[in-house]
Scaffold this motif. Structure first.
Motif, mmCIF file in Angstrom:
data_model
loop_
_atom_site.group_PDB
_atom_site.id
_atom_site.type_symbol
_atom_site.label_atom_id
_atom_site.label_comp_id
_atom_site.label_asym_id
_atom_site.label_seq_id
_atom_site.Cartn_x
_atom_site.Cartn_y
_atom_site.Cartn_z
ATOM 1 N N ASP A 1 -17.309 -94.640 -59.161
ATOM 2 C CA ASP A 1 -16.093 -95.376 -58.797
ATOM 3 C C ASP A 1 -16.159 -96.810 -59.306
ATOM 4 O OD1 ASP A 1 -17.570 -96.914 -56.939
ATOM 5 O OD2 ASP A 1 -16.966 -95.665 -55.245
ATOM 6 N N ASP A 2 -15.091 -97.557 -59.081
ATOM 7 C CA ASP A 2 -15.022 -98.926 -59.590
ATOM 8 C C ASP A 2 -15.784 -99.927 -58.738
ATOM 9 O OD1 ASP A 2 -13.318 -98.905 -57.440
ATOM 10 O OD2 ASP A 2 -11.572 -99.624 -58.530
ATOM 11 N N ALA A 3 -16.441 -99.475 -57.670
ATOM 12 C CA ALA A 3 -17.275 -100.344 -56.827
ATOM 13 C C ALA A 3 -18.765 -100.121 -57.125
ATOM 14 C CB ALA A 3 -16.989 -100.092 -55.357
ATOM 15 N N ASN A 4 -19.065 -99.518 -58.276
ATOM 16 C CA ASN A 4 -20.438 -99.244 -58.708
ATOM 17 C C ASN A 4 -21.184 -98.285 -57.787
ATOM 18 O OD1 ASN A 4 -20.220 -100.816 -61.019
ATOM 19 N ND2 ASN A 4 -20.784 -102.665 -59.914
ATOM 20 N N ASN A 5 -20.457 -97.323 -57.242
ATOM 21 C CA ASN A 5 -21.075 -96.247 -56.479
ATOM 22 C C ASN A 5 -21.085 -95.000 -57.353
ATOM 23 O OD1 ASN A 5 -21.324 -97.770 -54.023
ATOM 24 N ND2 ASN A 5 -19.137 -97.477 -53.730
ATOM 25 N N LEU A 6 -22.141 -94.195 -57.206
ATOM 26 C CA LEU A 6 -22.286 -92.963 -57.960
ATOM 27 C C LEU A 6 -22.498 -91.845 -56.947
ATOM 28 C CD1 LEU A 6 -22.567 -91.774 -60.855
ATOM 29 C CD2 LEU A 6 -25.031 -92.186 -60.639
ATOM 30 N N THR A 7 -21.579 -90.865 -56.927
ATOM 31 C CA THR A 7 -21.606 -89.818 -55.909
ATOM 32 C C THR A 7 -21.840 -88.450 -56.547
ATOM 33 O OG1 THR A 7 -20.114 -91.080 -54.494
ATOM 34 C CG2 THR A 7 -20.299 -88.725 -54.045
ATOM 35 N N PHE A 8 -22.790 -87.726 -55.971
ATOM 36 C CA PHE A 8 -23.132 -86.366 -56.378
ATOM 37 C C PHE A 8 -22.714 -85.418 -55.267
ATOM 38 C CE2 PHE A 8 -25.988 -89.198 -58.501
ATOM 39 C CZ PHE A 8 -26.266 -88.631 -59.737
ATOM 40 N N LYS A 9 -22.147 -84.270 -55.635
ATOM 41 C CA LYS A 9 -21.787 -83.242 -54.660
ATOM 42 C C LYS A 9 -22.243 -81.891 -55.192
ATOM 43 C CE LYS A 9 -17.804 -85.551 -52.666
ATOM 44 N NZ LYS A 9 -16.399 -85.426 -52.274
ATOM 45 N N GLY A 10 -22.669 -81.031 -54.273
ATOM 46 C CA GLY A 10 -23.103 -79.707 -54.687
ATOM 47 C C GLY A 10 -23.739 -78.951 -53.548
ATOM 48 N N GLY A 11 -24.700 -78.089 -53.899
ATOM 49 C CA GLY A 11 -25.365 -77.252 -52.911
ATOM 50 C C GLY A 11 -26.873 -77.400 -52.965
ATOM 51 N N ILE A 12 -27.504 -77.226 -51.804
ATOM 52 C CA ILE A 12 -28.962 -77.273 -51.684
ATOM 53 C C ILE A 12 -29.446 -75.930 -51.158
ATOM 54 C CG2 ILE A 12 -30.898 -78.322 -50.462
ATOM 55 C CD1 ILE A 12 -29.445 -80.972 -50.661
ATOM 56 N N ASN A 13 -30.430 -75.394 -51.831
ATOM 57 C CA ASN A 13 -31.018 -74.113 -51.484
ATOM 58 C C ASN A 13 -31.787 -74.243 -50.160
ATOM 59 O OD1 ASN A 13 -32.717 -71.835 -51.311
ATOM 60 N ND2 ASN A 13 -32.801 -71.651 -53.540
ATOM 61 N N GLY A 14 -31.342 -73.533 -49.145
ATOM 62 C CA GLY A 14 -31.942 -73.617 -47.820
ATOM 63 C C GLY A 14 -33.351 -73.069 -47.726
ATOM 64 N N HIS A 15 -33.832 -72.409 -48.773
ATOM 65 C CA HIS A 15 -35.196 -71.878 -48.786
ATOM 66 C C HIS A 15 -36.186 -72.875 -49.384
ATOM 67 C CE1 HIS A 15 -33.470 -68.072 -47.644
ATOM 68 N NE2 HIS A 15 -32.671 -68.109 -48.701
ATOM 69 N N LEU A 16 -35.681 -73.968 -49.982
ATOM 70 C CA LEU A 16 -36.544 -74.914 -50.687
ATOM 71 C C LEU A 16 -36.514 -76.305 -50.056
ATOM 72 C CD1 LEU A 16 -35.753 -73.777 -54.326
ATOM 73 C CD2 LEU A 16 -37.765 -73.224 -52.949
ATOM 74 N N ILE A 17 -36.372 -76.361 -48.751
ATOM 75 C CA ILE A 17 -36.372 -77.617 -48.010
ATOM 76 C C ILE A 17 -37.469 -77.544 -46.954
ATOM 77 C CG2 ILE A 17 -33.936 -78.081 -48.436
ATOM 78 C CD1 ILE A 17 -33.279 -76.942 -45.709
ATOM 79 N N SER A 18 -37.906 -78.694 -46.456
ATOM 80 C CA SER A 18 -39.019 -78.670 -45.500
ATOM 81 C C SER A 18 -38.579 -78.701 -44.040
ATOM 82 C CB SER A 18 -39.977 -79.836 -45.779
ATOM 83 O OG SER A 18 -39.343 -81.078 -45.575
ATOM 84 N N VAL A 19 -37.319 -79.029 -43.768
ATOM 85 C CA VAL A 19 -36.791 -79.031 -42.396
ATOM 86 C C VAL A 19 -35.605 -78.063 -42.374
ATOM 87 C CG1 VAL A 19 -35.705 -80.446 -40.611
ATOM 88 C CG2 VAL A 19 -37.500 -81.424 -42.031
ATOM 89 N N HIS A 20 -35.456 -77.306 -41.305
ATOM 90 C CA HIS A 20 -34.393 -76.297 -41.190
ATOM 91 C C HIS A 20 -34.512 -75.214 -42.261
ATOM 92 C CE1 HIS A 20 -32.567 -79.078 -38.414
ATOM 93 N NE2 HIS A 20 -32.338 -79.960 -39.350
ATOM 94 N N GLN A 21 -35.711 -74.997 -42.771
ATOM 95 C CA GLN A 21 -35.912 -74.018 -43.834
ATOM 96 C C GLN A 21 -35.487 -72.632 -43.371
ATOM 97 O OE1 GLN A 21 -39.950 -73.614 -45.229
ATOM 98 N NE2 GLN A 21 -39.236 -73.155 -47.282
ATOM 99 N N ASP A 22 -34.743 -71.960 -44.205
ATOM 100 C CA ASP A 22 -34.269 -70.603 -43.983
ATOM 101 C C ASP A 22 -33.272 -70.471 -42.826
ATOM 102 O OD1 ASP A 22 -35.836 -69.709 -46.129
ATOM 103 O OD2 ASP A 22 -37.568 -69.385 -44.820
ATOM 104 N N VAL A 23 -32.769 -71.592 -42.280
ATOM 105 C CA VAL A 23 -31.738 -71.540 -41.237
ATOM 106 C C VAL A 23 -30.438 -71.034 -41.838
ATOM 107 C CG1 VAL A 23 -30.329 -72.948 -39.690
ATOM 108 C CG2 VAL A 23 -32.794 -73.303 -39.793
ATOM 109 N N GLN A 24 -30.120 -71.522 -43.016
ATOM 110 C CA GLN A 24 -28.982 -71.006 -43.760
ATOM 111 C C GLN A 24 -29.345 -71.013 -45.230
ATOM 112 O OE1 GLN A 24 -26.272 -74.062 -42.133
ATOM 113 N NE2 GLN A 24 -25.644 -74.500 -44.217
ATOM 114 N N GLU A 25 -28.657 -70.175 -45.991
ATOM 115 C CA GLU A 25 -29.021 -70.010 -47.393
ATOM 116 C C GLU A 25 -28.687 -71.241 -48.227
ATOM 117 O OE1 GLU A 25 -28.562 -66.699 -50.908
ATOM 118 O OE2 GLU A 25 -27.951 -66.203 -48.880
#
Length: 136
Positions: free
Chosen positions: A28-52
């Protein structure tokens, strides 16, 4: 010497080539950079495998520079000699940060070097802060 440290998010440590998928990047014009998408629920260290999959929004604030490179090209460029810690790292003693910033800004510690590995790309981002939100 540069040192990569894993960023501990609300989902814990994000790790693995298949962890972060990117659907959208927006600057944006305020020098912010935003990413959106999905995170694999099997490859995280908290709430792992709670949802895909978790949807996420990651916004970097006061971005002064960012660089994007295709993943295999990035690995080849560095000769395989980079420290992979997680899919979202902060880089301490960053050469990139030191080369880009004036000594006053560097000494004030306002900016940090973040590295984000998505499935296909690697982003190196120099920013003042970040905000990570997910549907968890």
């Amino acid at each position: 010497m540069e040192k990569a440290l894993a960023v501990n998010t609300c989902l814990g440590i994000l790790k693995g080539r298949d962890c972060i998928y990117l659907d959208e990047v927006k600057q944006d014009d305020a020098n912010n950079l935003t990413f959106k998408g999905g995170i694999n629920g099997h490859l995280i260290s908290v709430h792992q495998d709670v949802q895909e999959w978790f949807t996420y929004t990651l916004t970097f604030r006061q971005v002064v520079a960012y660089f994007c490179c295709e993943l295999e090209t990035y690995t080849n460029y560095l000769g395989g000699k980079f420290q992979y810690v997680s899919s979202f790292d902060v880089i301490e003693e960053s050469h990139l940060l030191k080369s880009l910033l004036l000594s006053d800004d560097l000494n004030k510690g306002i900016y940090r070097h973040y590295r984000l590995f998505t499935y296909d790309e690697v982003f190196n981002i120099i920013a003042a802060s970040y905000e990570f939100k997910t549907d968890s």
